[in-house]
Design an enzyme around this catalytic site. Structure first.
Site, short mmCIF file in Angstrom:
data_model
loop_
_atom_site.label_atom_id
_atom_site.label_comp_id
_atom_site.label_asym_id
_atom_site.label_seq_id
_atom_site.Cartn_x
_atom_site.Cartn_y
_atom_site.Cartn_z
N GLU A 74 2.49 -12.23 -10.57
CA GLU A 74 1.65 -12.63 -9.45
C GLU A 74 0.17 -12.60 -9.85
OE1 GLU A 74 4.47 -11.30 -5.75
OE2 GLU A 74 3.13 -9.78 -6.54
N CYS A 93 -7.58 -11.61 -9.77
CA CYS A 93 -6.88 -10.41 -10.24
C CYS A 93 -5.67 -10.89 -11.03
CB CYS A 93 -6.48 -9.56 -9.04
SG CYS A 93 -5.52 -8.09 -9.45
N CYS A 142 6.13 -3.31 -15.28
CA CYS A 142 5.26 -2.29 -15.88
C CYS A 142 6.11 -1.10 -16.27
CB CYS A 142 4.19 -1.84 -14.88
SG CYS A 142 2.98 -0.68 -15.57
N CYS A 194 4.44 4.70 -12.30
CA CYS A 194 3.76 5.43 -11.23
C CYS A 194 4.56 5.19 -9.95
CB CYS A 194 2.32 4.93 -11.06
SG CYS A 194 1.36 5.01 -12.60
N CYS A 215 3.42 2.86 -6.94
CA CYS A 215 3.03 1.47 -7.22
C CYS A 215 4.28 0.60 -7.26
CB CYS A 215 2.29 1.41 -8.55
SG CYS A 215 1.89 -0.28 -9.08
N CYS A 217 -3.68 -3.78 -3.75
CA CYS A 217 -3.49 -2.91 -4.91
C CYS A 217 -2.13 -2.23 -4.83
CB CYS A 217 -4.55 -1.81 -4.94
SG CYS A 217 -6.22 -2.42 -5.04
N1 SAH Z 1 -1.86 -0.53 -14.77
C1 SAH Z 1 -3.27 -0.68 -14.53
C2 SAH Z 1 -3.61 -1.98 -13.84
C3 SAH Z 1 -3.09 -2.10 -12.42
S1 SAH Z 1 -4.44 -1.96 -11.37
C4 SAH Z 1 -3.75 0.51 -13.73
O1 SAH Z 1 -2.93 1.28 -13.25
O2 SAH Z 1 -4.95 0.70 -13.62
C5 SAH Z 1 -3.71 -1.62 -9.84
C6 SAH Z 1 -4.45 -0.52 -9.14
O3 SAH Z 1 -3.81 -0.25 -7.89
C7 SAH Z 1 -4.42 0.78 -9.93
O4 SAH Z 1 -5.61 1.47 -9.74
C8 SAH Z 1 -3.27 1.49 -9.23
O5 SAH Z 1 -3.29 2.86 -9.46
C9 SAH Z 1 -3.51 1.13 -7.81
N2 SAH Z 1 -2.34 1.30 -6.97
C10 SAH Z 1 -1.05 1.31 -7.35
N3 SAH Z 1 -0.24 1.46 -6.28
C11 SAH Z 1 -1.05 1.53 -5.21
C12 SAH Z 1 -0.80 1.66 -3.81
N4 SAH Z 1 0.42 1.74 -3.33
N5 SAH Z 1 -1.87 1.69 -2.99
C13 SAH Z 1 -3.13 1.58 -3.47
N6 SAH Z 1 -3.43 1.44 -4.77
C14 SAH Z 1 -2.39 1.42 -5.64
#
Ligand code: SAH
Length: 367
Positions: free
Chosen positions: A91, A104, A111, A115, A118, A331
């Site tokens: 996406e 973005c 991935c 986490c 996410c 995010c």
């Molecule tokens: N893998 C990289 C790039 C992805 S950026 C990274 O983790 O930085 C996506 C961003 O959204 C990251 O900061 C991630 O931690 C955040 N994120 C992931 N799940 C989320 C959620 N459920 N709510 C808000 N932010 C989230």
């Protein structure tokens, strides 16, 4: 990769020139300029003979097929779901703001960082994207943006950019050198892969670095961001400090506020110590809902209290303007149509237990 597998935005200039054998030497300049600097579809790179355009279109197909396009925020946010040649899906999100237009991009299908909060992490890893697959996301968004020039690119879509370092680096060079987006307007977000941060610090393009911290003590971070077990906070902070000193760029720290998990004052105080040490800017993101994580974002009051606590400690902090929540474009919500086991939101936090708060109200940008 064999030449037959190359997609339109994969080859670098020399490789593309070699595919123009038999053509006058100036053709590569016309083609490269049309595709990148002018950002036109191949068919619209007029000046090239039609037969050449047709041959190139056949030899170098585009990488992305749109399978869905959704718009929200009064048309200011668009999300695409793309299918790649092998069926993998990713996406891309385009966001217009009054003063900038940001794309973005995803760097991996899925991935591997796992986490739990996410959606991409919940779906698991499929494969790395190529340079061309990353760059084409920006190009396609630019086509859709029309007169509004894409000014910023954030590597914050699906995947961990620094786990796909070569393609991320290749894409950054292409966006910077050929499309013409300044290093200050390119940002790589990482979960904290220390070797990748160091490699990026060694590279000669001072792009912005955002670190998804989410916890400022190892016990909690081990739980929220499992890669922390490999690269614990002390190492991560040191690598960030090196990045900052070498590139002279300000770091940002991303912190998704999770109700009862990482939104206590003691979390803010620990975060403040790290952020001050790194002179970093903190972006607070109220946790966006995802199907596989049964905990909700911090309440609006809590988000503001956390922000105020950081600000009082001298930290530069903003609450991120959440875009595209209703189309799962915010995010952590990108998962390219994967089915994920759905657990209903509950107010129980994994570590500290439930805390009552007010309703989960989306928080807008700071006034
Ligand atoms: N893998 C990289 C790039 C992805 S950026 C990274 O983790 O930085 C996506 C961003 O959204 C990251 O900061 C991630 O931690 C955040 N994120 C992931 N799940 C989320 C959620 N459920 N709510 C808000 N932010 C989230």
């Amino acid at each position: 990769m064999t030449p037959g597998d190359l997609t339109r935005y994969d080859p670098d200039r020399d490789t593309l020139a070699s595919l123009l054998d038999g053509e006058p030497a100036y053709r590569i300049g016309q083609l490269w300029d049309g595709l990148y600097r002018q950002g036109r579809p191949l068919e619209d790179v007029t000046g090239l003979p039609g037969a050449l355009r047709e041959r190139l279109a056949a030899d170098l197909p585009t990488a992305l097929t749109a399978t869905a396009e959704q718009r929200t925020d009064d048309g200011a946010t668009t999300k695409w779901l793309w299918r790649l040649h092998d069926g993998a899906a990713v996406e891309t999100v385009l966001m217009h703001y009054p003063d900038r237009t940001t794309v973005c991009v995803s760097t991996q299908a899925g991935c591997a960082m796992a986490c739990g909060f996410c959606a991409t992490g919940q779906a698991g890893f499929e494969r790395h994207l190529t340079v061309g697959e990353i760059v084409e996301q920006v190009v396609r968004a630019q086509w859709a943006a029309g007169d509004r020039r894409v000014s910023n690119v954030v590597f914050m879509g699906m995947g961990e950019p620094l786990a796909n370092f070569e393609a991320t680096w290749g894409a950054l060079q292409r966006l910077h050198g050929d499309i013409g987006i300044g290093a200050r307007h390119l940002t790589v977000s990482t979960v904290g892969l220390v070797p990748g941060i160091r490699r990026l610090a060694d590279a000669d393009l001072p792009v912005g670095l955002a670190v998804s911290l989410h916890a400022a003590d190892d016990a909690l971070r081990d739980e929220l961001v499992p890669i922390n077990r490999r690269y614990p906070l002390a190492e991560l902070v040191e690598a960030c400090d090196e990045y900052r000193r070498r590139t002279r760029r300000r770091l940002s720290i991303e912190w998704a506020l999770i109700d009862g998990v990482n939104d206590r004052y003691e979390d803010a105080d620990r975060l403040a110590r790290i952020a001050r040490g790194l002179a970093a800017h903190v972006n607070l993101i109220p946790l966006n809902p995802t199907p596989g994580y049964p905990v909700v974002g911090s309440s609006r009051n809590r988000v503001h209290a956390f922000r105020d606590r950081l600000a009082a400690a001298g930290v530069a902090v903003t609450i991120r303007d959440t875009r595209g929540r209703d189309i799962d474009a915010a995010c952590g919500q990108l998962r390219a149509g994967h089915a994920v086991t759905v657990a209903g939101p509950v107010r129980n936090a994994p570590r500290t237990g439930a805390r009552t708060g007010d309703a989960d109200v989306p928080v807008g940008p700071d006034p």
